[in-house]
Design an enzyme around this catalytic site. Structure first.
Site, mmCIF file in Angstrom:
data_model
loop_
_atom_site.group_PDB
_atom_site.id
_atom_site.type_symbol
_atom_site.label_atom_id
_atom_site.label_comp_id
_atom_site.label_asym_id
_atom_site.label_seq_id
_atom_site.Cartn_x
_atom_site.Cartn_y
_atom_site.Cartn_z
ATOM 1 C CG ASP A 90 -0.314 -0.080 2.525
ATOM 2 O OD1 ASP A 90 0.928 -0.172 2.588
ATOM 3 O OD2 ASP A 90 -1.041 -0.046 3.538
ATOM 4 C CB SER A 91 4.562 1.702 0.200
ATOM 5 O OG SER A 91 4.849 0.485 -0.470
ATOM 6 C CG ASP A 109 0.334 -4.049 2.000
ATOM 7 O OD1 ASP A 109 0.188 -4.844 2.949
ATOM 8 O OD2 ASP A 109 1.255 -3.218 1.948
ATOM 9 C CE LYS A 112 2.698 -5.812 4.060
ATOM 10 N NZ LYS A 112 2.193 -4.851 5.081
ATOM 11 C CD GLU A 119 -0.258 -1.550 7.990
ATOM 12 O OE1 GLU A 119 0.422 -1.133 7.039
ATOM 13 O OE2 GLU A 119 -0.801 -0.788 8.830
ATOM 14 C CD GLU A 167 7.116 -0.158 8.704
ATOM 15 O OE1 GLU A 167 7.397 0.959 8.242
ATOM 16 O OE2 GLU A 167 6.167 -0.857 8.288
#
Length: 289
Positions: A70-71, A109, A139, A141, A207
């Protein structure tokens, strides 16, 4: 192949460049390969990728796992945070990466707002990335709070990479970009890592976590850990490729090492091209038909 087809192929190669040759035999990377690498103490590298061309280069470089992160919100779409990016914005990027790196494990993501509400929402979003994006895994979070979502997705046969420590989608509630897991918070970080493993995740990103804590988690878990600002003891490392290659300008995070100066090279090439066009020296005779 007929002569006409061969001739057409040759003409296309001259116009657009031929497809890359893959001289080194490669196997398709799967989650159980990563598990075996952890057992054997073999580290591996992961990079982000957002398009066919970069994915192709990274596969040729031997990167076994590519993350369509998502970056992309920051480096592709220019948003200030990862929060605004949507599934519909990420899906075309995933499809390009999958086509560019046929041997890599491509992880997509789940963006903010696509999984937090319920396990059902998470499964629906993950399914879109598998069916429409052709991703191999997703993925998301969070630790204990998203364990039910991870369990629902993995129960449907979709591999999940978890993400604990600093979670960029929660930047507003975390008070900015801060190291996580210090002091009393270390216990919760360990609990989060264990929770995602028990929920069925095949690996977990850590992270901006103190190296000592990340090392403890890596030794405690049976699944691979992927560090980004989490020290050298993790089983793998991940970076945003634009940071890694020196494509982005300005200040970068402490955990970033620039392994190249792609931005400077591209800027110089573009400037040289523009100069020759203005001077009338490009295209030259050898570039003309």
């Amino acid at each position: 192949m007929s002569d006409s087809k061969s001739s057409a192929s040759t003409s296309e190669d001259r116009l657009y460049g031929s497809a890359p040759s893959h001289d080194v035999p490669k196997r398709k990377t799967r989650t159980h390969h990563l598990q075996a690498m952890k057992a054997e103490g073999e580290r591996w590298a992961m990079l982000t990728a957002y398009d066919y061309s970069s994915a192709r280069i990274f596969e040729e470089a031997g990167i076994p796992v590519l993350l369509v992160g998502d970056s992309a919100a920051n480096v592709v779409y220019g948003y200030e945070t990862t929060v605004p990016v949507t599934i519909d914005e990420l899906l075309p990027l995933v499809r390009g990466v999958v086509r560019g790196a046929p041997h890599a494990l491509v992880v997509a993501d789940l963006p903010f707002g696509s999984y937090e509400s319920s396990p059902e929402q998470a499964l629906a979003s993950a399914t879109r990335f598998m069916k429409e994006g052709l991703a191999h895994a997703v993925k998301l979070e969070g630790g204990e709070r998203v364990a039910p979502q991870i369990a629902a997705i993995t129960a449907a046969g979709i591999p999940v990479m978890a993400h604990v420590g600093f979670t960029p989608q929660s930047v507003n509630s975390l008070g900015g970009f801060r190291v996580q897991g210090r002091g009393d918070a270390a216990e919760q970080l360990v609990a989060d890592a264990i929770a995602v493993q028990e929920a069925g995740a095949f690996s977990v990103v850590m992270e901006m976590v103190p190296a000592e804590i990340a090392g403890q988690v890596t030794r405690k878990l049976t699944i691979p850990t992927v560090g980004i600002g989490a020290g050298v003891e993790c089983d793998a490392q991940v970076l945003v490729w634009q940071d890694m290659a020196g494509y982005t300008s300005g200040k970068t995070a402490k955990f970033v090492k620039r392994f190249g100066n792609v931005g400077d090279e591209l800027r110089s090439a573009a400037a040289a091209y523009a100069t020759e066009v203005r001077a009338g020296t490009f295209p030259a005779e050898e570039h003309s038909f």
